[in-house]
Write an enzyme that holds these catalytic residues in place. Structure first.
Site, PDB file in Angstrom:
ATOM      1  N   GLY A  28     -14.338  57.491 -48.908  1.00  0.00           N
ATOM      2  CA  GLY A  28     -14.774  56.364 -48.044  1.00  0.00           C
ATOM      3  C   GLY A  28     -14.793  55.063 -48.949  1.00  0.00           C
ATOM      4  O   GLY A  28     -14.025  54.870 -49.961  1.00  0.00           O
ATOM      5  N   GLU A  29     -16.028  54.639 -48.929  1.00  0.00           N
ATOM      6  CA  GLU A  29     -16.111  53.274 -49.934  1.00  0.00           C
ATOM      7  C   GLU A  29     -17.276  53.723 -51.074  1.00  0.00           C
ATOM      8  O   GLU A  29     -18.386  53.440 -50.343  1.00  0.00           O
ATOM      9  CB  GLU A  29     -16.421  52.042 -49.033  1.00  0.00           C
ATOM     10  CG  GLU A  29     -16.641  50.756 -49.857  1.00  0.00           C
ATOM     11  CD  GLU A  29     -15.666  50.550 -51.111  1.00  0.00           C
ATOM     12  OE1 GLU A  29     -16.220  50.635 -52.313  1.00  0.00           O
ATOM     13  OE2 GLU A  29     -14.461  50.413 -50.877  1.00  0.00           O
TER      14      GLU A  29
ATOM     15  N   CYS B 151     -12.044  61.657 -53.924  1.00  0.00           N
ATOM     16  CA  CYS B 151     -11.858  60.193 -53.504  1.00  0.00           C
ATOM     17  C   CYS B 151     -13.069  59.390 -53.889  1.00  0.00           C
ATOM     18  O   CYS B 151     -13.394  59.132 -55.086  1.00  0.00           O
ATOM     19  CB  CYS B 151     -11.087  59.637 -52.276  1.00  0.00           C
ATOM     20  SG  CYS B 151     -10.215  58.208 -52.198  1.00  0.00           S
TER      21      CYS B 151
ATOM     22  N   ARG C  55     -10.773  53.029 -60.302  1.00  0.00           N
ATOM     23  CA  ARG C  55     -10.858  53.086 -58.932  1.00  0.00           C
ATOM     24  C   ARG C  55      -9.572  52.436 -58.450  1.00  0.00           C
ATOM     25  O   ARG C  55      -9.102  51.647 -59.048  1.00  0.00           O
ATOM     26  CB  ARG C  55     -11.981  51.927 -58.560  1.00  0.00           C
ATOM     27  CG  ARG C  55     -13.481  52.544 -58.913  1.00  0.00           C
ATOM     28  CD  ARG C  55     -14.500  51.746 -58.434  1.00  0.00           C
ATOM     29  NE  ARG C  55     -14.493  51.619 -57.149  1.00  0.00           N
ATOM     30  CZ  ARG C  55     -14.787  50.594 -56.222  1.00  0.00           C
ATOM     31  NH1 ARG C  55     -14.746  49.465 -56.856  1.00  0.00           N
ATOM     32  NH2 ARG C  55     -14.860  50.721 -55.052  1.00  0.00           N
TER      33      ARG C  55
ATOM     34  N   HIS D 276      -7.386  63.575 -50.599  1.00  0.00           N
ATOM     35  CA  HIS D 276      -8.223  64.104 -49.548  1.00  0.00           C
ATOM     36  C   HIS D 276      -7.734  65.422 -48.929  1.00  0.00           C
ATOM     37  O   HIS D 276      -7.096  65.662 -47.809  1.00  0.00           O
ATOM     38  CB  HIS D 276      -8.010  62.993 -48.349  1.00  0.00           C
ATOM     39  CG  HIS D 276      -8.557  61.632 -48.535  1.00  0.00           C
ATOM     40  ND1 HIS D 276      -9.970  61.441 -48.453  1.00  0.00           N
ATOM     41  CD2 HIS D 276      -8.261  60.564 -49.317  1.00  0.00           C
ATOM     42  CE1 HIS D 276     -10.320  60.275 -48.632  1.00  0.00           C
ATOM     43  NE2 HIS D 276      -9.244  59.747 -49.070  1.00  0.00           N
TER      44      HIS D 276
ATOM     45  N   GLU E 202      -9.171  67.530 -46.920  1.00  0.00           N
ATOM     46  CA  GLU E 202      -9.655  67.443 -45.562  1.00  0.00           C
ATOM     47  C   GLU E 202      -8.740  67.130 -44.675  1.00  0.00           C
ATOM     48  O   GLU E 202      -8.859  67.254 -43.352  1.00  0.00           O
ATOM     49  CB  GLU E 202     -11.108  66.963 -45.557  1.00  0.00           C
ATOM     50  CG  GLU E 202     -11.061  65.383 -45.486  1.00  0.00           C
ATOM     51  CD  GLU E 202     -10.766  64.717 -46.617  1.00  0.00           C
ATOM     52  OE1 GLU E 202     -10.946  63.308 -46.728  1.00  0.00           O
ATOM     53  OE2 GLU E 202     -10.744  65.568 -47.761  1.00  0.00           O
TER      54      GLU E 202
END
Length: 188
Positions: free
Chosen positions: A47-48, A79, A106, A169, A171
């Site tokens: 996400g962020e 992430c 990042r 990721h 997932e």
């Protein structure tokens, strides 16, 4: 076995579906009172990271989660979750939990257009699919940190004691072996 999935922002539902398919019970951490529920492991999703870090503090969940991680609770950070765990960000002055001894860059692969998929070797598992979306990478794995995977000379997965940090990721792919590895760690 009960796994808490941080659900204040980001790609948490995909982790829940994968973990539940593997037999784990999941619940979402959305507010401070959710921390009263007993749980055995923690997922910090993509996400962020800036938003997640800010919300964790505003919701008064940050210190309690950091304490659990430092006390040995198994955690999987993907992430943005990797960024939250890192003890140093090389292109950002922020440090969030700071519990994983790595230096992370990042958005190392660029913006959304720099997203990609690959299949690479993952220590102890074999070749796994990896999906990178505005992903960081690990510039340095410090003492006590095991490198689990690299892509084009960049570290993209590590383990340090109870903590797993990944740039990608897992997932989002059909392969379950990384989540299985995490659940085995929780079980142990």
């Amino acid at each position: 076995m009960k796994i808490a999935v941080l659900a204040v922002q980001g790609a948490f539902i995909e982790h829940e579906k994968k973990l539940e398919a593997l037999g784990a019970e999941c619940f979402e951490l959305r507010q401070k009172k959710d921390l009263d529920t007993e749980f055995d492991g923690l997922v910090l999703p993509g996400g962020e990271s800036t938003v997640q870090g800010k919300l964790l503090r505003e919701l008064d969940m940050f210190d309690a989660l950091k304490e659990r991680i430092e006390s040995g609770m198994p955690v999987l950070g993907t992430c943005a979750g990797l960024i939250l765990l890192a003890d140093q960000l090389t292109n950002d002055g922020h440090v969030y939990f700071g519990t994983l001894p790595v230096s992370v860059r990042r958005n190392a692969y660029g913006r959304q257009l720099g997203s990609f998929r690959t299949v690479q070797e993952f220590a102890g598992i074999g070749e796994v699919p990896m999906t990178f979306i505005r992903a960081p990478y690990i510039e340095e794995a410090k003492a006590g940190t095991q490198v689990l995977a690299e892509v084009d000379g960049h570290i993209v997965a590590v383990r340090s004691k109870n903590q797993f940090g990944m740039s990608f990721h897992p997932e989002l792919d059909a392969d379950n072996r990384i989540h299985e590895l995490f659940l085995k760690t929780v079980e142990a």
